[in-house]
Design a protein around this motif. Sequence first.
Motif, PDB file in Angstrom:
ATOM      1  N   ALA A 164      -9.308  16.479 -20.427  1.00 45.84           N
ATOM      2  CA  ALA A 164      -8.540  17.107 -19.341  1.00 45.84           C
ATOM      3  C   ALA A 164      -8.738  16.329 -18.041  1.00 45.84           C
ATOM      4  O   ALA A 164      -7.783  16.061 -17.307  1.00 45.84           O
ATOM      5  CB  ALA A 164      -8.959  18.564 -19.171  1.00 45.84           C
ATOM      6  N   TRP A 165      -9.975  15.934 -17.760  1.00 48.43           N
ATOM      7  CA  TRP A 165     -10.242  15.181 -16.527  1.00 48.43           C
ATOM      8  C   TRP A 165      -9.565  13.818 -16.555  1.00 48.43           C
ATOM      9  O   TRP A 165      -9.046  13.343 -15.551  1.00 48.43           O
ATOM     10  CB  TRP A 165     -11.745  15.043 -16.295  1.00 48.43           C
ATOM     11  N   GLU A 166      -9.575  13.166 -17.728  1.00 45.22           N
ATOM     12  CA  GLU A 166      -8.921  11.858 -17.825  1.00 45.22           C
ATOM     13  C   GLU A 166      -7.421  11.987 -17.572  1.00 45.22           C
ATOM     14  O   GLU A 166      -6.814  11.163 -16.885  1.00 45.22           O
ATOM     15  CB  GLU A 166      -9.186  11.230 -19.194  1.00 45.22           C
ATOM     16  N   LYS A 167      -6.817  13.036 -18.154  1.00 44.71           N
ATOM     17  CA  LYS A 167      -5.377  13.262 -17.935  1.00 44.71           C
ATOM     18  C   LYS A 167      -5.091  13.572 -16.479  1.00 44.71           C
ATOM     19  O   LYS A 167      -4.124  13.060 -15.899  1.00 44.71           O
ATOM     20  CB  LYS A 167      -4.888  14.432 -18.798  1.00 44.71           C
ATOM     21  N   ALA A 168      -5.913  14.408 -15.887  1.00 47.00           N
ATOM     22  CA  ALA A 168      -5.713  14.777 -14.484  1.00 47.00           C
ATOM     23  C   ALA A 168      -5.844  13.546 -13.594  1.00 47.00           C
ATOM     24  O   ALA A 168      -5.039  13.330 -12.681  1.00 47.00           O
ATOM     25  CB  ALA A 168      -6.725  15.844 -14.078  1.00 47.00           C
ATOM     26  N   PHE A 169      -6.838  12.715 -13.881  1.00 43.46           N
ATOM     27  CA  PHE A 169      -7.070  11.503 -13.085  1.00 43.46           C
ATOM     28  C   PHE A 169      -5.866  10.573 -13.160  1.00 43.46           C
ATOM     29  O   PHE A 169      -5.437  10.004 -12.153  1.00 43.46           O
ATOM     30  CB  PHE A 169      -8.335  10.801 -13.589  1.00 43.46           C
ATOM     31  N   ALA A 170      -5.300  10.425 -14.371  1.00 45.40           N
ATOM     32  CA  ALA A 170      -4.148   9.543 -14.548  1.00 45.40           C
ATOM     33  C   ALA A 170      -2.919  10.081 -13.812  1.00 45.40           C
ATOM     34  O   ALA A 170      -2.169   9.320 -13.211  1.00 45.40           O
ATOM     35  CB  ALA A 170      -3.855   9.379 -16.041  1.00 45.40           C
ATOM     36  N   ALA A 171      -2.737  11.390 -13.841  1.00 41.48           N
ATOM     37  CA  ALA A 171      -1.521  11.982 -13.273  1.00 41.48           C
ATOM     38  C   ALA A 171      -1.624  12.232 -11.772  1.00 41.48           C
ATOM     39  O   ALA A 171      -0.604  12.402 -11.096  1.00 41.48           O
ATOM     40  CB  ALA A 171      -1.219  13.303 -13.988  1.00 41.48           C
ATOM     41  N   TYR A 172      -2.845  12.234 -11.246  1.00 37.37           N
ATOM     42  CA  TYR A 172      -3.080  12.714  -9.879  1.00 37.37           C
ATOM     43  C   TYR A 172      -2.234  12.057  -8.789  1.00 37.37           C
ATOM     44  O   TYR A 172      -1.622  12.767  -7.977  1.00 37.37           O
ATOM     45  CB  TYR A 172      -4.573  12.578  -9.559  1.00 37.37           C
ATOM     46  N   PRO A 173      -2.136  10.703  -8.750  1.00 34.57           N
ATOM     47  CA  PRO A 173      -1.380  10.113  -7.637  1.00 34.57           C
ATOM     48  C   PRO A 173       0.104  10.518  -7.646  1.00 34.57           C
ATOM     49  O   PRO A 173       0.758  10.437  -6.614  1.00 34.57           O
ATOM     50  CB  PRO A 173      -1.518   8.597  -7.871  1.00 34.57           C
ATOM     51  N   GLY A 174       0.624  10.959  -8.780  1.00 33.76           N
ATOM     52  CA  GLY A 174       2.028  11.335  -8.861  1.00 33.76           C
ATOM     53  C   GLY A 174       2.317  12.774  -8.472  1.00 33.76           C
ATOM     54  O   GLY A 174       3.473  13.189  -8.442  1.00 33.76           O
ATOM     55  N   LEU A 175       1.289  13.539  -8.189  1.00 36.94           N
ATOM     56  CA  LEU A 175       1.502  14.949  -7.820  1.00 36.94           C
ATOM     57  C   LEU A 175       2.321  15.046  -6.534  1.00 36.94           C
ATOM     58  O   LEU A 175       2.107  14.287  -5.603  1.00 36.94           O
ATOM     59  CB  LEU A 175       0.160  15.653  -7.591  1.00 36.94           C
ATOM     60  N   THR A 176       3.225  16.011  -6.512  1.00 35.84           N
ATOM     61  CA  THR A 176       4.078  16.142  -5.327  1.00 35.84           C
ATOM     62  C   THR A 176       3.613  17.278  -4.425  1.00 35.84           C
ATOM     63  O   THR A 176       4.193  17.522  -3.376  1.00 35.84           O
ATOM     64  CB  THR A 176       5.537  16.392  -5.738  1.00 35.84           C
ATOM     65  N   SER A 177       2.575  17.991  -4.842  1.00 35.03           N
ATOM     66  CA  SER A 177       2.053  19.062  -3.989  1.00 35.03           C
ATOM     67  C   SER A 177       0.545  19.145  -4.132  1.00 35.03           C
ATOM     68  O   SER A 177      -0.005  18.943  -5.205  1.00 35.03           O
ATOM     69  CB  SER A 177       2.669  20.402  -4.393  1.00 35.03           C
ATOM     70  N   ALA A 178      -0.112  19.422  -3.019  1.00 31.54           N
ATOM     71  CA  ALA A 178      -1.569  19.557  -3.040  1.00 31.54           C
ATOM     72  C   ALA A 178      -1.979  21.018  -3.186  1.00 31.54           C
ATOM     73  O   ALA A 178      -3.135  21.358  -3.026  1.00 31.54           O
ATOM     74  CB  ALA A 178      -2.165  18.955  -1.769  1.00 31.54           C
ATOM     75  N   LYS A 179      -1.002  21.872  -3.506  1.00 27.79           N
ATOM     76  CA  LYS A 179      -1.326  23.305  -3.644  1.00 27.79           C
ATOM     77  C   LYS A 179      -1.771  23.618  -5.064  1.00 27.79           C
ATOM     78  O   LYS A 179      -1.345  22.971  -6.015  1.00 27.79           O
ATOM     79  CB  LYS A 179      -0.089  24.139  -3.319  1.00 27.79           C
ATOM     80  N   ASN A 180      -2.585  24.636  -5.216  1.00 28.84           N
ATOM     81  CA  ASN A 180      -2.988  25.152  -6.536  1.00 28.84           C
ATOM     82  C   ASN A 180      -3.580  24.077  -7.447  1.00 28.84           C
ATOM     83  O   ASN A 180      -3.264  24.027  -8.634  1.00 28.84           O
ATOM     84  CB  ASN A 180      -1.795  25.801  -7.243  1.00 28.84           C
ATOM     85  N   MET A 222       0.836  -1.208   0.000  1.00 25.71           N
ATOM     86  CA  MET A 222       0.000   0.000   0.000  1.00 25.71           C
ATOM     87  C   MET A 222       0.871   1.258   0.000  1.00 25.71           C
ATOM     88  O   MET A 222       1.839   1.364   0.732  1.00 25.71           O
ATOM     89  CB  MET A 222      -0.879  -0.034   1.258  1.00 25.71           C
ATOM     90  N   VAL A 223       0.513   2.198  -0.842  1.00 33.57           N
ATOM     91  CA  VAL A 223       1.265   3.442  -0.932  1.00 33.57           C
ATOM     92  C   VAL A 223       0.698   4.435   0.074  1.00 33.57           C
ATOM     93  O   VAL A 223      -0.494   4.725   0.071  1.00 33.57           O
ATOM     94  CB  VAL A 223       1.141   4.041  -2.348  1.00 33.57           C
ATOM     95  N   VAL A 224       1.544   4.939   0.927  1.00 37.61           N
ATOM     96  CA  VAL A 224       1.072   5.945   1.873  1.00 37.61           C
ATOM     97  C   VAL A 224       1.431   7.323   1.324  1.00 37.61           C
ATOM     98  O   VAL A 224       2.580   7.613   1.020  1.00 37.61           O
ATOM     99  CB  VAL A 224       1.708   5.746   3.264  1.00 37.61           C
ATOM    100  N   MET A 225       0.414   8.138   1.146  1.00 31.69           N
ATOM    101  CA  MET A 225       0.607   9.462   0.558  1.00 31.69           C
ATOM    102  C   MET A 225       1.135  10.426   1.611  1.00 31.69           C
ATOM    103  O   MET A 225       0.570  10.544   2.684  1.00 31.69           O
ATOM    104  CB  MET A 225      -0.719   9.994   0.029  1.00 31.69           C
ATOM    105  N   THR A 226       2.190  11.100   1.297  1.00 36.39           N
ATOM    106  CA  THR A 226       2.732  12.054   2.255  1.00 36.39           C
ATOM    107  C   THR A 226       2.311  13.478   1.921  1.00 36.39           C
ATOM    108  O   THR A 226       2.334  14.334   2.779  1.00 36.39           O
ATOM    109  CB  THR A 226       4.266  11.978   2.294  1.00 36.39           C
ATOM    110  N   VAL A 227       1.930  13.728   0.657  1.00 37.24           N
ATOM    111  CA  VAL A 227       1.557  15.095   0.300  1.00 37.24           C
ATOM    112  C   VAL A 227       0.135  15.446   0.720  1.00 37.24           C
ATOM    113  O   VAL A 227      -0.245  16.607   0.688  1.00 37.24           O
ATOM    114  CB  VAL A 227       1.709  15.370  -1.218  1.00 37.24           C
ATOM    115  N   GLY A 228      -0.639  14.436   1.109  1.00 40.33           N
ATOM    116  CA  GLY A 228      -1.994  14.720   1.578  1.00 40.33           C
ATOM    117  C   GLY A 228      -2.922  15.242   0.496  1.00 40.33           C
ATOM    118  O   GLY A 228      -3.614  16.229   0.691  1.00 40.33           O
ATOM    119  N   LEU A 229      -2.927  14.570  -0.641  1.00 37.41           N
ATOM    120  CA  LEU A 229      -3.831  14.981  -1.712  1.00 37.41           C
ATOM    121  C   LEU A 229      -5.280  14.718  -1.295  1.00 37.41           C
ATOM    122  O   LEU A 229      -5.576  13.663  -0.742  1.00 37.41           O
ATOM    123  CB  LEU A 229      -3.527  14.202  -2.986  1.00 37.41           C
ATOM    124  N   PRO A 230      -6.177  15.645  -1.563  1.00 38.86           N
ATOM    125  CA  PRO A 230      -7.582  15.389  -1.243  1.00 38.86           C
ATOM    126  C   PRO A 230      -8.158  14.327  -2.179  1.00 38.86           C
ATOM    127  O   PRO A 230      -7.585  14.071  -3.235  1.00 38.86           O
ATOM    128  CB  PRO A 230      -8.255  16.741  -1.487  1.00 38.86           C
TER     129      PRO A 230
END
Lengths: 192, 163
Positions: B42-58, B1-9
Amino acid sequence: MNALEDRLSRFSTPDLKPPVLPDADVAYALHDTAIGTLLLAVAHGRVVASSFGDEETITGRLARAVSPRVLRQPRALDAVRGELDEYLAGERQEFTVQVDLALATPFQQLVLSDLRTHTSYGATKSYGELAGEIDRPKAARAVGTALGANPVCVLLPCHRIIGSSGSLTGYAGGLDAKRYLLNLEKKRTRSA
Amino acid sequence: MVVMTVGLPPFQALVDAHWRDVARLARALAGPVDGDDVAQRAWEKAFAAYPGLTSAKNLRSWLLTITARCATDVHRARKPQRPLDDAPAVAVDGPDAAAWPDPNLWQAVNELPERQRYAITLKYVGDLDHHGVAAALDTTPAASRRLVSDALATLRRTLGVDA
């Protein structure tokens, strides 16, 4: 903002369409039942939540513990919803859907993972008895707290654990919900 | 299990909070027909990329940037289909503005140079600041400011003083 900027920002067209997204890593739905609204969630085919907690809190915890790709996708919950409805109608005594305690701490997992083997439909047990059965005889209070944090309510029957005096003590869904579940099970056991 | 440290909503929170903004921006950039397709992509791309985001800002700015890039992709994909000889005098690059609310304004917007059209649409329809506009257009906030002020100046000339 001047008139031109205001006109630009007021751009609008009717009938905007919400996106259609692929299957989520964590799919959830809110399910209204006789004992209250349950937030049901599945990940990788296993039930990770059946909770009385509020949507924002529970989905936030799922996002951190499992995957942030959490979406409201009710179809993915059909199996667990069906079993819950049957159980609440008194037509089912055991659940076949798999459970995953991703939202539980290691101690909560120790208390909750074998709860089904330590309890049986229509019967209750005290916190102290359960503590003894999982080799933590002095930890009745901690066991109670772990049961209170059960992320998979009803499916993991923490409602069958009560105070040694026979008082219901507490339940995440409220004491009325606990009483309802115990009465339902008792009635079905008697009539069986 | 991957534990998210950036706290993405949870992604659902992004969808609930921003799907209308994405849909609106996509239509403003790509027109009523392609706009819905752009938003969906755009939503499909965002959904695919989302878990890799390193910041929950902006996250809103991030979504609108993806939307602008998808609009550019659709726009580029369409271009070769238009024989150069048949190119009309008026730009057809932008959305078909005739059927929209405030058609005079949006017709004038469509006649702006591409970068200016994107910049003012991101700024006013997307409600992004110049940092957000700059991120979406791969440029600097100063350049974004210039693109927007040039665009506004042209629009004022085209539409008259009290535009």
